[in-house]
Design an enzyme around this catalytic site. Structure first.
Site, PDB file in Angstrom:
ATOM      1  N   CYS A 188      -0.815   4.140  -6.539  1.00 55.94           N
ATOM      2  CA  CYS A 188      -1.657   3.487  -5.529  1.00 55.94           C
ATOM      3  C   CYS A 188      -1.863   2.075  -6.063  1.00 55.94           C
ATOM      4  CB  CYS A 188      -2.986   4.222  -5.399  1.00 55.94           C
ATOM      5  SG  CYS A 188      -4.282   3.285  -4.540  1.00 55.94           S
TER       6      CYS A 188
ATOM      7  N   CYS B  62       0.879  -1.172   0.000  1.00 51.77           N
ATOM      8  CA  CYS B  62       0.000   0.000   0.000  1.00 51.77           C
ATOM      9  C   CYS B  62       0.913   1.218   0.000  1.00 51.77           C
ATOM     10  CB  CYS B  62      -0.866  -0.025   1.259  1.00 51.77           C
ATOM     11  SG  CYS B  62      -1.801   1.488   1.528  1.00 51.77           S
TER      12      CYS B  62
HETATM   13  N1  DGL Z   1      -3.914   0.838  -2.048  1.00 55.74           N
HETATM   14  C1  DGL Z   1      -3.532   1.943  -1.234  1.00 55.74           C
HETATM   15  C2  DGL Z   1      -2.315   2.660  -1.825  1.00 55.74           C
HETATM   16  O1  DGL Z   1      -1.546   2.052  -2.532  1.00 55.74           O
HETATM   17  C3  DGL Z   1      -4.518   2.963  -0.769  1.00 55.74           C
HETATM   18  C4  DGL Z   1      -5.960   2.864  -0.942  1.00 55.74           C
HETATM   19  C5  DGL Z   1      -6.719   3.555   0.174  1.00 55.74           C
HETATM   20  O2  DGL Z   1      -6.881   4.791   0.143  1.00 55.74           O
HETATM   21  O3  DGL Z   1      -7.092   2.834   1.088  1.00 55.74           O
HETATM   22  O4  DGL Z   1      -2.090   3.808  -1.556  1.00 55.74           O
END
Ligand code: DGL
Length: 252
Positions: free
Chosen positions: A181, A74
């Site tokens: 993201c 993430c």
């Molecule tokens: N998948 C997460 C990232 O790479 C974030 C998504 C969210 O806002 O929860 O930043």
């Protein structure tokens, strides 16, 4: 050496699948525990303190499960918490995803670039250091507020409307798109439909190779001859999420 231990990997939801998929390509015989924190997503608009606390809970659980290394799949959690986690848990290595902005510097420096990421990532100190180090002065930083939620929901018509509203103004003006993201590679096709032909930059394949190197250096590679297992844990205990996880894994 805990070579049999699983590789722990986590995200706020299904975004980290796009990272897990790249990792499995280079490390098929490892066992994995994937933790999706869908009870607490989105992470993109949470404070550093909140994200540190959420990450801490997940890391404690993955350590209890005897994971040998932890992948933060993430970008938001990496940007805000990896330093904190590395300081607090000195006995376990962390591998953290980050927006592939250096790759733009290395391969397509002169081209107009759009960095898509959460508000949290774009405002973070960690990302700002990276941005200022490799700034090509043709870059737009675009906080995609709410987009990860729509991907999490799997709502394709809302995703199309979102992209049309916010990305269409850039159509024909952008050559590089940084998928900052881990949810966004799941809608790469839709992004390209909106922006026209662009070159995507995604840090996940690089992270996978880096993870493999670290496991080798630390003598942590699992030498079993069969394909590894994948255990899925979702903080909201949502059965549908679990089914979706294995469906997406098949597709991607
Ligand atoms: N998948 C997460 C990232 O790479 C974030 C998504 C969210 O806002 O929860 O930043």
């Amino acid at each position: 050496m805990n070579t049999e231990g699983a590789i722990g990997i986590f995200d706020s939801g299904i975004g980290g699948f796009t990272v897990l998929k790249e990792i499995i390509k280079v490390l098929p015989n490892e066992n994995y525990i994937y933790y999706s924190d869908s009870k607490n997503n989105p992470y993109g608009d949470k404070s550093d303190k909140q994200i540190n606390a959420l990450c801490e809970n997940i890391v404690n659980l993955l350590i209890e499960q005897k994971c040998k290394i932890i992948v933060i799949a993430c970008n938001t959690a990496s940007a805000k918490s990896v330093q904190y986690l590395r300081k607090k848990y000195t006995h376990i290595p962390f591998i953290a995803i980050e927006p592939a902005y250096k790759m733009v510097y290395d391969y397509a420096y002169d081209e107009s670039t759009l960095v898509m990421a959460t508000k949290g990532t774009i405002e973070s100190e960690k990302f700002n250091l990276l941005y200022h180090m490799y700034n090509n002065h043709k870059t737009i930083l675009f906080p995609c507020v709410g987009l990860a939620d729509l991907i999490e929901e799997g709502n394709s018509s809302k995703i199309k409307i979102y992209l049309k509203q916010y990305l269409e103004p850039y159509k024909g003006k952008i050559r590089n798109v940084v998928l900052g993201c881990t949810h966004y590679p799941l809608i790469q096709h839709e992004i390209e439909e909106t922006l026209g032909q662009v070159h995507f930059f995604n840090g996940a394949p690089y992270l996978a190779t880096h993870l493999k190197n670290v496991l080798q250096e630390k003598n942590l590679v699992n030498h079993q001859q069969k394909k590894g297992t994948i255990q899925f844990i979702d903080s909201s205990n949502d059965k549908q999420k679990k089914n979706r996880f294995f469906e997406i894994l098949k597709e991607i």
